[in-house]
Every structure is written in C-alpha cells, then in structure tokens.
Design an enzyme around this catalytic site. Sequence first.
Site, mmCIF file in Angstrom:
data_model
loop_
_atom_site.group_PDB
_atom_site.id
_atom_site.type_symbol
_atom_site.label_atom_id
_atom_site.label_comp_id
_atom_site.label_asym_id
_atom_site.label_seq_id
_atom_site.Cartn_x
_atom_site.Cartn_y
_atom_site.Cartn_z
ATOM 1 N N GLY A 1 96.222 -23.139 -32.280
ATOM 2 C CA GLY A 1 97.049 -24.218 -31.987
ATOM 3 C C GLY A 1 96.414 -25.538 -31.557
ATOM 4 O O GLY A 1 96.200 -25.486 -30.349
ATOM 5 N N GLU B 1 96.333 -16.454 -46.399
ATOM 6 C CA GLU B 1 97.302 -15.297 -46.781
ATOM 7 C C GLU B 1 97.313 -14.880 -48.280
ATOM 8 O O GLU B 1 97.449 -16.011 -49.119
ATOM 9 C CB GLU B 1 98.789 -15.586 -46.179
ATOM 10 C CG GLU B 1 99.920 -14.805 -46.448
ATOM 11 C CD GLU B 1 101.084 -15.262 -46.249
ATOM 12 O OE1 GLU B 1 102.028 -14.383 -45.918
ATOM 13 O OE2 GLU B 1 101.307 -16.404 -46.711
ATOM 14 N N CYS C 1 104.107 -17.227 -40.582
ATOM 15 C CA CYS C 1 104.325 -18.190 -41.510
ATOM 16 C C CYS C 1 105.716 -18.849 -41.454
ATOM 17 O O CYS C 1 106.581 -18.059 -41.858
ATOM 18 C CB CYS C 1 103.783 -18.016 -42.892
ATOM 19 S SG CYS C 1 103.942 -19.206 -44.184
ATOM 20 N N PRO D 1 93.427 -18.562 -40.762
ATOM 21 C CA PRO D 1 93.882 -18.236 -42.108
ATOM 22 C C PRO D 1 94.771 -19.364 -42.393
ATOM 23 O O PRO D 1 95.761 -19.782 -41.761
ATOM 24 C CB PRO D 1 94.936 -16.970 -41.863
ATOM 25 C CG PRO D 1 95.479 -17.065 -40.610
ATOM 26 C CD PRO D 1 94.281 -17.328 -39.902
ATOM 27 N N MET D 2 94.400 -20.246 -43.747
ATOM 28 C CA MET D 2 95.069 -21.391 -44.134
ATOM 29 C C MET D 2 95.233 -21.454 -45.507
ATOM 30 O O MET D 2 94.105 -20.956 -46.204
ATOM 31 C CB MET D 2 94.041 -22.649 -43.609
ATOM 32 C CG MET D 2 94.204 -22.554 -42.028
ATOM 33 S SD MET D 2 93.146 -24.331 -41.597
ATOM 34 C CE MET D 2 91.488 -23.625 -41.950
ATOM 35 N N VAL D 3 96.418 -21.376 -45.822
ATOM 36 C CA VAL D 3 96.442 -21.362 -47.409
ATOM 37 C C VAL D 3 96.031 -22.468 -48.125
ATOM 38 O O VAL D 3 96.178 -23.595 -47.509
ATOM 39 C CB VAL D 3 98.439 -21.288 -47.746
ATOM 40 C CG1 VAL D 3 98.593 -21.459 -48.903
ATOM 41 C CG2 VAL D 3 98.888 -20.143 -46.903
ATOM 42 N N HIS E 1 100.344 -18.348 -32.495
ATOM 43 C CA HIS E 1 100.249 -19.472 -32.508
ATOM 44 C C HIS E 1 101.363 -20.244 -31.567
ATOM 45 O O HIS E 1 102.461 -19.834 -31.427
ATOM 46 C CB HIS E 1 100.599 -20.025 -34.095
ATOM 47 C CG HIS E 1 100.682 -21.315 -34.306
ATOM 48 N ND1 HIS E 1 100.032 -21.802 -35.402
ATOM 49 C CD2 HIS E 1 101.239 -22.276 -33.768
ATOM 50 C CE1 HIS E 1 100.088 -22.899 -35.377
ATOM 51 N NE2 HIS E 1 100.801 -23.448 -34.511
#
Length: 408
Positions: A264, A77, A165, A52-54, A232
């Site tokens: 990571g 997210e 986050c 998931p990457m904003v 992560h």
Amino acid sequence: MNRCLRLTSSSVYSSSLKTKAWQAPSVLFSMAEGVVGSSSELDFRNKVVLAPMVRMGTLPLRMLARQHGADMVWTEELIDRSVLNTERIVNDELGTIDFVRPLPELMSKKQQRTYDERGPQVIFRTCAAERPVVFQLGTANADLALQAAQRVAKDVSAIEVNMGCPKHFSLSGGMGAALLSAPENAKQILTTLKRNLSLPITCKIRMLSTVADTIDFCRMVQECGVSAITVHARNIAERPRDPARWKDLAPVFSAISVPTIANGDVFCFADIQRIKDETGCDSVMIGRGAYRNLDIWSDVEPIHPLIAMKEYLVTAQRWQNTWKNTKYALTRISGGGLTGGTPKFAPTLFQAKTAAEANALIDDELKTLKLYECYKRRATGGHSSSSSSSSSTASEEERAEKKAKLEK
C-alpha cells in the site's frame, strides 16, 4: 483429452498469434540463470516484490520488474473456473508456457466462425526467466481452487488465494475480500490447498473493520500453514485515493510469526525502508509504484515516463502481448497523459490501432524530446547523462546494496 500440448511456429496457435515483433535488446530478457530450482526453497523474508494487479500484471510488467530488481513477482488474479477452461501449451516459438482458451475443438460454432480473425485467448503466459512467480487465484470454492491450482502447479513457484479484492465482481461471487467475512470457507480453501499441494500457499488480505479482527483473521490463516501473509493497508471500503494506513499494520504483524508482506502506497525506493520501519514487515509488495517508476527497485533517479512506455512496449512485443492489454498498460504508465511531451502526442498515441503504430509514435516523440539516445543507452546497458532518465537496469551491486538495507 491431453491437457499438455506442444505447439511450434508452424501450428495454427502460434501462427494466429504471431506478430512482427520489435527485436528488443537481449539484455532485457537474459535472466534464465536466476530461476529457483525448487519451490520449497522459497523464502518470503527480506524481499521486495511485484503486487498482483488485474490487467497490469501480465508477463511484460513481471519481466520488467524482475529485470530491474524485483525479488519475486505475482501474477494478476485469475479465477478458478477460467483457469479450468484452458489448455496448457508449450510455446516453443516464444519459450513460454501458455494457458489458452478456447482451442478450436472446444469452441462453439459461432466462436469457430471468428477463430481465424481473433485467434485463441491466452489467459496466462509464463516463462522460466520470471521465476519465482506466485500465481494469484480468485476462488470461493475449495474443490475448484485445488483443481485450478493443480492445473498450473508445475509452472509456478507458489499459489496465493486472493482475499483482498474489493471489486463488485469478486464480492458478488464470494471471492476476494468477501472471504474476510467467511473465515470458515477461507480456512477450508487454504487447508485443502496446503494438504494436496507441495507448493507454498500464501494469501493476500485487506484490513478488516478493526485491528483486532485483522489479527484474529491472520492468526486463523497462519494456523492453516500458509508460507506468507500479505496485508494491504486499507479496508474494503477504502480506495487508492485514500491513504494507506501503515500504522495499523504494525500490531498485526507483531501478533503473527509467519512471514509478513506489507502493501500500500509504496511509490519510491525510500518508501520501501519507511514501510519496513513503520510496520515491522518482513517484505514489501509494490503495486502502482512499480509501473509508475520501473526503477523503483533501486536507489536511482526515476526515468522519464516516455522511456518507461518505450521499454514496456518493446517488452510487450517481445512476448506477443495483446495490443488491447498493451494499450491499457501504456495509459496506466503514462498516468493517462504525458507532462512535458508535445501537445498532440498523448491523444494520437491512445488512438493507435497497433503496437507497431504506437512504437513509431513513441520513437518520434523520444527524438523530438531528445530522449531517444538516453533510451538506447539504457536499453543496451549503458548510462544516460540525463538526470530524468539516468538509470540503467539494476546492477548486481545495486541489488546487493538494496538487500543489505532491507535486512538491517
């Protein structure tokens, strides 16, 4: 009010979003037959998945990841209250399900005055071809989390609670990594979702201050009945420039029995096996590496970043992604600039006002660098003779070979 609407190309919704889309080769979008029939069939072991990457994790990147070999994809997210302020729309024009805010009847008078110019805001767009897709939810409240999850449940494969986050917005609202220091609230959110939904529930965390604390938190999460835990390999204070601490994941994963996903600093195909070997994880999640190298999912040479930008732009136009978000993604894919390109290209591209303008600029640059034919062969399923752009989309044989390596 009916929360499920069906709008076609004749509707005000589709008309306001309609653009003159570049017609991409159909090979990029022919994955519907791979849809998982039931979320209960999901197995989180022996997978390589998109993180998931904003702002990056919108439908175009998710579709490219699935096309090139990702086993599963995660959404960016989305915050519970934001999800609750949407209408679910069946978009027949695109073949998608859209969660949109606000529709005209929900707007203030001020918003209505600019509606014709701006159109509605799609906060989440999905389609059958991207499944299995895990919906990542930002929340600090069990009741709101459940309501938001119920809103999207029929259109996703699993729900994940973001507990990793480290950004100020999340921490100040008690969301994301703030839940690591609020285990009772985290437990209440997970158990509420698990008790009321038939979908798999997962969570993604960061390392806590010590390995022992991380193990304790993961054991608590496991007792809530989650289907998988992603860790992560950095703590809250660490940033992407700090090396991921793979070695600290091994004792965490060995202490729990639920499927584990390591995240990571996975930047090439070889890193996938390396992180499995070093951490003992069941699956691997790839973030930045997935847009820096669209072919990271297979053991092939990375493509030239300009070809990656072209592929992303074509896909973004196919799914009518907003230009603002598309432009942001292009800057990330390029790394903020392009090595090996003509001097004026990057500054000119990043000043483009529309996707069509950017598309023309990228085509010209591809031709200048004699890469256009490489792109065309790749887009139609052929193979390029250029070592810097030699891979085609992942074949079934490549995917099978990748699976075999990961299952060793």
